[in-house]
Design an enzyme around this catalytic site. Structure first.
Site, PDB file in Angstrom:
ATOM      1  N   PRO A 108       0.793  -1.224   0.000  1.00  0.00           N
ATOM      2  CG  PRO A 108      -0.126  -1.096   2.142  1.00  0.00           C
ATOM      3  CD  PRO A 108       0.578  -2.030   1.207  1.00  0.00           C
ATOM      4  CG  ASN A 109      -0.331   4.353   1.200  1.00  0.00           C
ATOM      5  OD1 ASN A 109      -1.299   4.844   0.633  1.00  0.00           O
ATOM      6  ND2 ASN A 109      -0.392   3.868   2.426  1.00  0.00           N
ATOM      7  NE  ARG A 112       3.424   7.123   2.045  1.00  0.00           N
ATOM      8  CZ  ARG A 112       3.760   5.940   2.507  1.00  0.00           C
ATOM      9  NH1 ARG A 112       4.188   5.003   1.710  1.00  0.00           N
ATOM     10  NH2 ARG A 112       3.641   5.687   3.793  1.00  0.00           N
ATOM     11  CE1 TYR A 128       8.374   5.048   2.487  1.00  0.00           C
ATOM     12  CE2 TYR A 128       7.161   7.065   2.919  1.00  0.00           C
ATOM     13  CZ  TYR A 128       7.477   5.770   3.253  1.00  0.00           C
ATOM     14  OH  TYR A 128       6.903   5.187   4.347  1.00  0.00           O
ATOM     15  CG  ASN A 135       8.337  -2.063   0.329  1.00  0.00           C
ATOM     16  OD1 ASN A 135       7.699  -2.107   1.366  1.00  0.00           O
ATOM     17  ND2 ASN A 135       9.039  -0.999  -0.035  1.00  0.00           N
ATOM     18  CB  ALA A 163       1.423   0.048   6.295  1.00  0.00           C
ATOM     19  CG  HIS A 187       5.049  -2.529  10.240  1.00  0.00           C
ATOM     20  ND1 HIS A 187       6.374  -2.898  10.337  1.00  0.00           N
ATOM     21  CD2 HIS A 187       4.989  -1.555   9.294  1.00  0.00           C
ATOM     22  CE1 HIS A 187       7.092  -2.147   9.497  1.00  0.00           C
ATOM     23  NE2 HIS A 187       6.274  -1.339   8.865  1.00  0.00           N
ATOM     24  CG  ASP A 227       0.265 -17.428   8.052  1.00  0.00           C
ATOM     25  OD1 ASP A 227       1.314 -17.531   8.735  1.00  0.00           O
ATOM     26  OD2 ASP A 227      -0.878 -17.422   8.548  1.00  0.00           O
ATOM     27  CD  GLU A 268      10.515  -7.650   5.806  1.00  0.00           C
ATOM     28  OE1 GLU A 268      10.101  -6.685   6.480  1.00  0.00           O
ATOM     29  OE2 GLU A 268      10.767  -8.765   6.318  1.00  0.00           O
ATOM     30  CG  HIS A 320      10.866  -2.367   4.708  1.00  0.00           C
ATOM     31  ND1 HIS A 320       9.502  -2.274   4.574  1.00  0.00           N
ATOM     32  CD2 HIS A 320      11.117  -3.566   5.268  1.00  0.00           C
ATOM     33  CE1 HIS A 320       8.946  -3.374   5.051  1.00  0.00           C
ATOM     34  NE2 HIS A 320       9.906  -4.181   5.477  1.00  0.00           N
ATOM     35  CB  ILE A 321      11.952   2.860   0.397  1.00  0.00           C
ATOM     36  CG1 ILE A 321      11.510   2.062  -0.840  1.00  0.00           C
ATOM     37  CG2 ILE A 321      12.590   4.186   0.013  1.00  0.00           C
ATOM     38  CD1 ILE A 321      10.328   2.652  -1.575  1.00  0.00           C
ATOM     39  CB  SER A 322      12.075   4.574   5.211  1.00  0.00           C
ATOM     40  OG  SER A 322      11.116   3.710   5.799  1.00  0.00           O
ATOM     41  NE  ARG A 352       9.197   6.080   8.558  1.00  0.00           N
ATOM     42  CZ  ARG A 352       8.306   5.837   7.616  1.00  0.00           C
ATOM     43  NH1 ARG A 352       8.505   4.880   6.726  1.00  0.00           N
ATOM     44  NH2 ARG A 352       7.200   6.547   7.560  1.00  0.00           N
ATOM     45  NE  ARG A 398       6.204   3.953   9.824  1.00  0.00           N
ATOM     46  CZ  ARG A 398       5.281   3.899   8.863  1.00  0.00           C
ATOM     47  NH1 ARG A 398       5.234   2.869   8.059  1.00  0.00           N
ATOM     48  NH2 ARG A 398       4.416   4.886   8.726  1.00  0.00           N
TER      49      ARG A 398
END
Length: 141
Positions: free
Chosen positions: A9-10, A17, A22, A71, A74, A77, A84, A95, A97-99, A104, A108
């Site tokens: 998402p997002n 954003r 990001y 990725n 959200a 978390h 699963d 996995e 993550h950009i940030s 944070r 997170r």
């Protein structure tokens, strides 16, 4: 080598954003650059803001691809279901993550995915995806 990148998402809003977190590049233009740097890798891409669609994409790619770069944003978390799904497929998953999620908000810092993936790449901006590609390539030598 066939890899699928799955974004949650997002992440369709990259470039618009919160650019301080990001960056200012959209994912589609980044993906074009990434594909041009690694022409030997067939990269498919899927993005959704909907948890169930991400689970379906993991299930489909997990039985047909050499690897998945995920990725979950959200949902990392909050989603036992995505964890699963990763656990249920034979394809290795990295996995990303950009940030730096650990720099944070505290919520997170937890991932329902990290324990069931090949590895986790966090905090290198969009380059996190390239690092995942390089990991798959180094395993394939």
């Amino acid at each position: 080598m066939r890899l699928t990148i799955i974004n949650g998402p997002n992440l369709n809003l990259l470039g618009k954003r919160e650019p301080s977190i990001y960056g200012d590049q959209g994912f589609e233009s980044y993906l074009e650059d990434l594909r041009s740097r690694y022409p030997q890798v067939e990269m498919s891409y899927f993005q959704s803001n909907i948890e169930g669609e991400l689970i379906t994409a993991i299930q489909e790619a997990g039985f047909s691809q050499d690897g998945i770069i995920l990725n979950a944003a959200a949902y990392t978390h909050t989603s036992v279901g995505i964890g699963d799904a990763v656990k249920a497929v034979p394809s290795p998953v990295i996995e990303v993550h950009i940030s730096n999620t650990f720099a944070r908000e505290e919520y997170r810092h937890q991932s329902f995915i990290s324990a069931v993936v090949k590895g986790v790449i966090v905090g290198f901006g969009l380059q996190s995806y390239e690092l995942a590609v390089l990991s798959f390539l180094s395993d394939n030598k």
